[in-house]
Design an enzyme around this catalytic site. Structure first.
Site, PDB file in Angstrom:
ATOM      1  N   GLU A  69       0.849  -1.237   0.013  1.00 16.03           N
ATOM      2  CA  GLU A  69      -0.225   0.016  -0.040  1.00 16.03           C
ATOM      3  C   GLU A  69       0.757   1.275   0.060  1.00 16.03           C
ATOM      4  O   GLU A  69       0.519   2.363  -0.678  1.00 16.03           O
ATOM      5  CB  GLU A  69      -0.946  -0.135   1.246  1.00 16.03           C
ATOM      6  CG  GLU A  69      -2.055  -1.048   1.130  1.00 16.03           C
ATOM      7  CD  GLU A  69      -1.782  -2.406   1.519  1.00 16.03           C
ATOM      8  OE1 GLU A  69      -2.367  -3.606   0.922  1.00 16.03           O
ATOM      9  OE2 GLU A  69      -0.553  -2.570   1.950  1.00 16.03           O
ATOM     10  N   GLU A  96      13.712  -2.963  -3.783  1.00 19.50           N
ATOM     11  CA  GLU A  96      14.397  -2.817  -5.087  1.00 19.50           C
ATOM     12  C   GLU A  96      13.520  -3.521  -6.376  1.00 19.50           C
ATOM     13  O   GLU A  96      14.019  -3.663  -7.342  1.00 19.50           O
ATOM     14  CB  GLU A  96      15.705  -3.573  -4.975  1.00 19.50           C
ATOM     15  CG  GLU A  96      16.987  -3.028  -4.266  1.00 19.50           C
ATOM     16  CD  GLU A  96      18.014  -3.755  -4.525  1.00 19.50           C
ATOM     17  OE1 GLU A  96      18.926  -3.047  -5.016  1.00 19.50           O
ATOM     18  OE2 GLU A  96      18.268  -4.870  -4.145  1.00 19.50           O
ATOM     19  N   ASN A 134       0.624  -5.819  -7.489  1.00 19.98           N
ATOM     20  CA  ASN A 134       0.379  -4.851  -8.484  1.00 19.98           C
ATOM     21  C   ASN A 134       1.068  -4.928  -9.929  1.00 19.98           C
ATOM     22  O   ASN A 134       2.231  -4.771 -10.200  1.00 19.98           O
ATOM     23  CB  ASN A 134       1.083  -3.326  -7.713  1.00 19.98           C
ATOM     24  CG  ASN A 134       0.900  -2.117  -8.669  1.00 19.98           C
ATOM     25  OD1 ASN A 134       0.236  -2.194  -9.783  1.00 19.98           O
ATOM     26  ND2 ASN A 134       1.309  -1.169  -8.086  1.00 19.98           N
ATOM     27  N   LEU A 141       0.813  -3.174 -12.312  1.00 22.64           N
ATOM     28  CA  LEU A 141       1.476  -2.008 -13.133  1.00 22.64           C
ATOM     29  C   LEU A 141       2.965  -1.609 -12.871  1.00 22.64           C
ATOM     30  O   LEU A 141       3.328  -0.828 -13.699  1.00 22.64           O
ATOM     31  CB  LEU A 141       0.510  -0.590 -12.698  1.00 22.64           C
ATOM     32  CG  LEU A 141      -1.002  -1.024 -13.108  1.00 22.64           C
ATOM     33  CD1 LEU A 141      -1.714   0.373 -12.662  1.00 22.64           C
ATOM     34  CD2 LEU A 141      -1.155  -0.962 -14.519  1.00 22.64           C
ATOM     35  N   GLU A 142       3.410  -2.146 -11.730  1.00 28.46           N
ATOM     36  CA  GLU A 142       4.881  -1.934 -11.625  1.00 28.46           C
ATOM     37  C   GLU A 142       5.741  -2.365 -12.631  1.00 28.46           C
ATOM     38  O   GLU A 142       6.445  -1.546 -13.034  1.00 28.46           O
ATOM     39  CB  GLU A 142       5.124  -2.678 -10.415  1.00 28.46           C
ATOM     40  CG  GLU A 142       4.784  -2.252  -8.864  1.00 28.46           C
ATOM     41  CD  GLU A 142       5.239  -2.560  -7.677  1.00 28.46           C
ATOM     42  OE1 GLU A 142       6.313  -2.601  -7.436  1.00 28.46           O
ATOM     43  OE2 GLU A 142       4.473  -3.253  -7.329  1.00 28.46           O
ATOM     44  N   PRO A 190      10.692 -12.629  -2.873  1.00 22.92           N
ATOM     45  CA  PRO A 190       9.706 -13.020  -1.990  1.00 22.92           C
ATOM     46  C   PRO A 190       9.088 -11.849  -1.409  1.00 22.92           C
ATOM     47  O   PRO A 190       9.817 -10.834  -1.240  1.00 22.92           O
ATOM     48  CB  PRO A 190      10.583 -13.736  -0.851  1.00 22.92           C
ATOM     49  CG  PRO A 190      11.705 -14.393  -1.696  1.00 22.92           C
ATOM     50  CD  PRO A 190      12.199 -13.032  -2.560  1.00 22.92           C
ATOM     51  N   ARG A 191       7.927 -11.975  -1.343  1.00 24.38           N
ATOM     52  CA  ARG A 191       6.897 -10.675  -0.896  1.00 24.38           C
ATOM     53  C   ARG A 191       7.814 -10.214   0.531  1.00 24.38           C
ATOM     54  O   ARG A 191       7.535  -9.146   0.874  1.00 24.38           O
ATOM     55  CB  ARG A 191       5.518 -11.035  -0.685  1.00 24.38           C
ATOM     56  CG  ARG A 191       4.722 -10.072  -0.080  1.00 24.38           C
ATOM     57  CD  ARG A 191       4.319  -8.969  -1.107  1.00 24.38           C
ATOM     58  NE  ARG A 191       3.504  -7.912  -0.728  1.00 24.38           N
ATOM     59  CZ  ARG A 191       3.057  -7.018  -1.340  1.00 24.38           C
ATOM     60  NH1 ARG A 191       3.854  -6.479  -2.455  1.00 24.38           N
ATOM     61  NH2 ARG A 191       2.038  -6.208  -0.935  1.00 24.38           N
ATOM     62  N   MET A 225      15.170  -5.394   0.487  1.00 23.37           N
ATOM     63  CA  MET A 225      14.005  -4.456   0.276  1.00 23.37           C
ATOM     64  C   MET A 225      14.162  -3.318  -0.506  1.00 23.37           C
ATOM     65  O   MET A 225      15.171  -2.623  -0.679  1.00 23.37           O
ATOM     66  CB  MET A 225      13.836  -4.159   1.588  1.00 23.37           C
ATOM     67  CG  MET A 225      13.228  -5.313   2.789  1.00 23.37           C
ATOM     68  SD  MET A 225      11.722  -6.008   2.224  1.00 23.37           S
ATOM     69  CE  MET A 225      10.511  -4.785   2.388  1.00 23.37           C
TER      70      MET A 225
END
Length: 443
Positions: free
Chosen positions: A69, A331, A355, A357-358, A284-285, A329
């Site tokens: 977000e 990148e 997302n 759109l990234e 990984p998220r 993180m």
């Protein structure tokens, strides 16, 4: 029964579950933010010194759940900082990863020194006392909640102190809507405290209204995610990374989840049978899974011959490396821009997607799995423009990757189509800012 009974029942449930809730958030910690902030115990604005420029600045408060977000809200954060130079813009998150992203963005904006002072707090747990204490100490002139962040006690605390509340980029997936319908009295009571809803789409607006949001206070402004932009420096970083990785087929799997990494590694094994030089950049998220995914990669590599390099250790992927684990993180955009093809995770498992759109804004072909509930509107726009490639499973992903690697013309067409979708759908940011400014003027 009194009109506030749903919130009273909700608060009682929170107190009953307090030990479990506290255990869940205990790990979401940042050194600069003591855990007592989770109880609304943040410094009062008056505790600042005149030198820090915070004592007499009105506060705009924006709440985002986590890192995803924050990234989606970045255009709004930057625009609010620029358009309200006399304010202090406080961005709250629930997670430590979100806090890190806010702090990085705040450092950049504050260094520029041309707008609002940007800072971060953890959002308090939604206990009544913590919510009241947080809002009283922060004393915002406006509260802005991003997407589906609807905390009943925080919303009630804002109403109690006369703080106008907006929900921006408002979305409700069918799955979230079905959950909220089960507690509709609580949601209706919470939404009664929302002064303006800026919904992403007609469908989202309808779902919010079905939960009790007043139609007169609802506007459909489009998705802020389309207002994402890429700086020249971002593009240069991606180009440098691509050169550093070497001339070989590169695909990125971004924001991956448990149960998905295994499928992606399986797809990569299939791909390497026909394209042995291909490199997978696996992202990984959640950072707490970095070591777990590294072990998974190494274990599978022992049986398949796939060698792994970790970005956090500055290990350079050589010709013999087949998987580059991006265990860092902030990148993801750079990594997408360095790839020939982007697979957006959270879509081969029932997460709802991330997302799309990234990579699209970077002109990188977008591939996704079937789970897209959280981004159904974005997926529909990309699909309509033939800018989205959808696969059913890992086997289909391997076939699609091989076909795209062998067809540079198709890759270029897909990438350009995605970029044009982003350009054509911009405008939600300006409409959102206009609505937020009207709220302040009317206060």
């Amino acid at each position: 029964m009194p009109a506030c009974w749903p919130r009273l029942a909700y608060s009682a449930a929170l107190y009953a579950l307090a030990p479990l809730i506290w255990r869940r958030v205990w790990r979401e910690q940042a050194l600069a933010h003591p855990r007592r902030a989770r109880l609304g115990l943040i410094p009062r604005p008056s505790s600042g010194t005149p030198a820090d420029g915070q004592t007499e600045r009105p506060v705009t408060w924006l709440h985002c759940a986590s890192v995803g977000e924050v990234l989606a809200a970045r255009p709004l954060i930057e625009a609010l900082a620029a358009s309200r130079p006399g304010h202090r813009l406080v961005v709250t998150t629930m997670t430590a990863t979100g806090a890190a992203r806010v702090q990085a963005l705040a450092d950049k904006l504050n260094t520029a020194g041309a707008g609002a002072i940007v800072s971060h707090h953890f959002v308090p747990l939604d206990f009544p006392g913590a919510a009241r204490r947080f809002v009283a100490r922060l004393a915002p002139v406006q509260a802005i909640f991003f997407e589906t962040e609807l905390w009943p006690n925080l919303l009630a605390a804002c109403r109690r102190r006369g703080v106008p509340v907006a929900v921006v980029n408002g979305r409700l997936s069918p799955r979230a809507f079905a959950r909220y319908l089960k507690i509709r009295p609580l949601m209706a009571a919470a939404l009664a405290h929302v002064d303006w809803l800026a919904a992403k789409s007609d469908d989202d607006a309808k779902r919010y209204r079905a939960l009790g949001m007043a139609e007169a206070n609802t506007a459909v402004v489009g998705s802020l995610k389309f207002d994402v932009s890429v700086s020249d420096e971002d593009m240069r970083r991606s180009e440098r990374l691509h050169t550093w990785l070497g001339e070989r087929p590169i695909w990125v799997a971004g924001s991956t989840h448990p149960g998905e990494d295994e499928q992606l590694l399986g797809a990569h094994r299939r791909l390497r049978k026909t394209h042995p030089e291909a490199l997978l950049i696996l992202v990984p998220r959640h950072p707490q899974r970095f070591d777990e995914v590294a072990t998974l990669c190494e274990t599978q590599g022992e049986t398949s011959g796939m060698r792994v390099a970790r970005r956090s250790r500055d290990e350079r992927p050589g010709p013999e490396t087949s998987v580059y684990l991006a265990d860092t993180m902030g990148e993801l955009s750079t990594l997408y821009g360095a790839a020939d093809i982007a697979f957006v995770g959270g879509s081969l498992v029932p997460i709802g997607g991330h997302n799309l759109l990234e990579p699209a804004v970077l002109g990188v072909p977008v591939v996704t799995g079937p789970s897209l509930e959280n981004f159904s509107d974005v997926a529909a726009s990309l699909r309509e423009a033939a800018a989205l490639t959808e696969v059913a499973d890992a086997a289909g992903l391997a076939v699609t990757l091989a076909a795209l690697i062998d067809d540079p013309v198709a890759r270029a067409r897909l990438g350009e189509a995605g970029r044009q979708v982003v350009t054509a759908n911009r405008g939600a940011l300006s409409r959102t800012l206009e609505g937020l400014d009207r709220m302040l003027t009317a206060k």
